[in-house]
Design a protein around this motif. Structure first.
Motif, PDB file in Angstrom:
ATOM      1  N   PHE A 130       0.834  -1.196   0.000  1.00 37.23           N
ATOM      2  CA  PHE A 130       0.000   0.000   0.000  1.00 37.23           C
ATOM      3  C   PHE A 130       0.876   1.256   0.000  1.00 37.23           C
ATOM      4  N   GLU A 131       1.878   1.280   0.858  1.00 42.74           N
ATOM      5  CA  GLU A 131       2.755   2.459   0.939  1.00 42.74           C
ATOM      6  C   GLU A 131       3.476   2.700  -0.391  1.00 42.74           C
ATOM      7  N   GLU A 132       3.921   1.620  -1.007  1.00 47.35           N
ATOM      8  CA  GLU A 132       4.586   1.740  -2.311  1.00 47.35           C
ATOM      9  C   GLU A 132       3.645   2.382  -3.328  1.00 47.35           C
ATOM     10  N   ARG A 147      -5.492   6.883   1.668  1.00 43.53           N
ATOM     11  CA  ARG A 147      -5.234   6.537   3.077  1.00 43.53           C
ATOM     12  C   ARG A 147      -6.534   6.436   3.865  1.00 43.53           C
ATOM     13  N   ARG A 148      -7.437   7.373   3.570  1.00 41.49           N
ATOM     14  CA  ARG A 148      -8.735   7.316   4.268  1.00 41.49           C
ATOM     15  C   ARG A 148      -9.507   6.066   3.854  1.00 41.49           C
ATOM     16  N   ALA A 149      -9.383   5.683   2.589  1.00 42.36           N
ATOM     17  CA  ALA A 149     -10.074   4.472   2.133  1.00 42.36           C
ATOM     18  C   ALA A 149      -9.566   3.265   2.928  1.00 42.36           C
ATOM     19  N   ARG A 150      -8.295   3.279   3.252  1.00 44.07           N
ATOM     20  CA  ARG A 150      -7.723   2.144   3.999  1.00 44.07           C
ATOM     21  C   ARG A 150      -8.019   2.253   5.494  1.00 44.07           C
ATOM     22  N   ASP A 151      -7.862   3.478   6.041  1.00 43.94           N
ATOM     23  CA  ASP A 151      -7.974   3.653   7.502  1.00 43.94           C
ATOM     24  C   ASP A 151      -9.404   3.979   7.947  1.00 43.94           C
ATOM     25  N   GLY A 152     -10.258   4.321   7.002  1.00 45.08           N
ATOM     26  CA  GLY A 152     -11.618   4.746   7.346  1.00 45.08           C
ATOM     27  C   GLY A 152     -11.761   6.264   7.225  1.00 45.08           C
ATOM     28  N   PHE A 153     -12.842   6.698   6.598  1.00 42.82           N
ATOM     29  CA  PHE A 153     -13.121   8.139   6.501  1.00 42.82           C
ATOM     30  C   PHE A 153     -13.695   8.611   7.833  1.00 42.82           C
ATOM     31  N   PRO A 154     -13.360   9.835   8.272  1.00 42.16           N
ATOM     32  CA  PRO A 154     -13.956  10.365   9.507  1.00 42.16           C
ATOM     33  C   PRO A 154     -15.487  10.389   9.389  1.00 42.16           C
TER      34      PRO A 154
END
Lengths: 246, 246
Positions: A130-132, A147-154
């Motif tokens: 993902f980071e790559e 990043r939000r798609a991976r970590d969750g949108f607020p």
């Protein structure tokens, strides 16, 4: 021959796809795979340094930005089928509607769409991979979105976007209650660009788009879906697969 | 005769003002006073229900949205002075640049401008009067912006907007290092719409726009400021007063 680089027939990619089909222009379609971030790969960034589809290649020229591509096709290929009103005021109305899609309507629908559908894709790969991939994205705001798609949108962002979807649907419904088409008394790029975002919302957002609340919006979508060019496009251009392997 | 409703010659109001001056079109100018929320008063919302300037009245037609007005003037008044490239690709390039102003560049500069300049105006009136005025604003996002102007914008928002200003200025500078004008090898609406936001940033944002970092952006602004139509416009159209009483 014209070459179009796009995803499948939805959202911004649908705009030039449908414009090409409506005008009956031949083109070579190249569908990229968003699940492997293909639009951020070097070969495609050599075509569009911003790493965004759709992009149209016409000889030695590259035209980017979906709405701009649609107007380009009208300017450069004056086919018998016209997708822009002939009069200046009709064109202005049309541009108010295409601008509104690009500045408001598409963003709220896109954020919810990402949180529902792209999240799975972003979570399916390892953190290293993902980071790559994020590193290869040229636009910082797009990096944030991935990043939000991976970590969750607020949650407050999702709530606000849902509110805006409600506003958007209401605006379309109110306008279509009084007019057959969005601008200039004819089917135009205003309809194509709004349809690109709105079509399917009766399934994805039934709380907003349904027979009780938005009969005119449904009537308008049905009319567009019944057009021969639209049916041909959906029959010929496959939806993209959201798989993480090529 | 054409009638333009606008604020003074800055930001979005500058776009149609300068287009009218460049094309030598006669018009009746109506400057509204933002400090008394004149654009949210009923008489003006009868012209533009969204309560936004600029708005152009041409006979019985009302055209809104600054960039759309500029293209309308080109479509409807084909004067000898052309502000749009003749070729389709040049027009597409021009539209990529005007779109970028409307979707990115104008917003970051606007938020910082509001926090610096509109805040004082929003704080100068009583809480009751402020609430009355906010109630008259038709667009919810604009209500939020006015509240932030009074209560203070969140610091992380201001930081993010400053970052975007840096990105914007760099993008203009890099492009203008290689080209005299932004699009299509001619002075066009791309230049007018970007100039509307950029002009004066050497004073408001000297950390970004200065002789060391952005020589080509300064060169381009000086070239535009030296144009007879620009000088005539600034001489004839007064800046708006930001006073809270009429």
């Amino acid at each position: 021959m014209l070459k179009l680089y796009s995803f499948g027939p939805a959202a911004n990619s649908l705009k030039p796809l449908l414009t090409l089909y409506e005008k009956g222009l031949e083109f070579e379609g190249n569908r990229l795979n968003p699940a492997i971030f293909e639009h951020h790969q070097d070969w495609f960034k050599a075509i569009n340094p911003r790493g965004q589809v759709p992009a149209l290649v016409d000889g030695d020229k590259v035209i980017t930005e979906s709405t701009v591509i649609c107007e380009y096709l009208e300017d450069e290929y004056p086919t018998e089928v016209k997708l822009r009103p002939a009069d200046s005021y009709g064109r202005a109305e049309m541009r108010v509607w295409t601008k509104w899609v690009d500045e408001y309507f598409c963003w709220c629908v896109s954020t919810i769409g990402w949180s529902r559908m792209i999240s799975g894709m972003a979570k399916a790969i390892s953190a290293e991979e993902f980071e790559e991939r994020v590193k290869a994205i040229p636009i910082p705001e797009q990096q944030v979105k991935w990043r939000r798609a991976r970590d969750g949108f607020p949650q407050d962002m999702l709530d606000e976007e849902m509110r805006k979807i409600g506003v958007s649907v209401r605006r379309l419904e109110d306008h279509l209650a009084n007019q057959e088409w969005l601008a200039g008394d004819m089917y135009s790029l205003a309809d194509i660009c709004n349809f690109a975002i709105a079509n399917g919302m009766q399934f994805g957002f039934p709380e907003f788009v349904n027979a009780n609340d938005t009969p005119h919006l449904l009537r308008w979508m049905a009319q567009i879906n019944a057009r021969p060019a639209v049916q041909k496009m959906y029959a010929e251009v496959p939806m993209e697969r959201l798989e993480t392997k090529d």
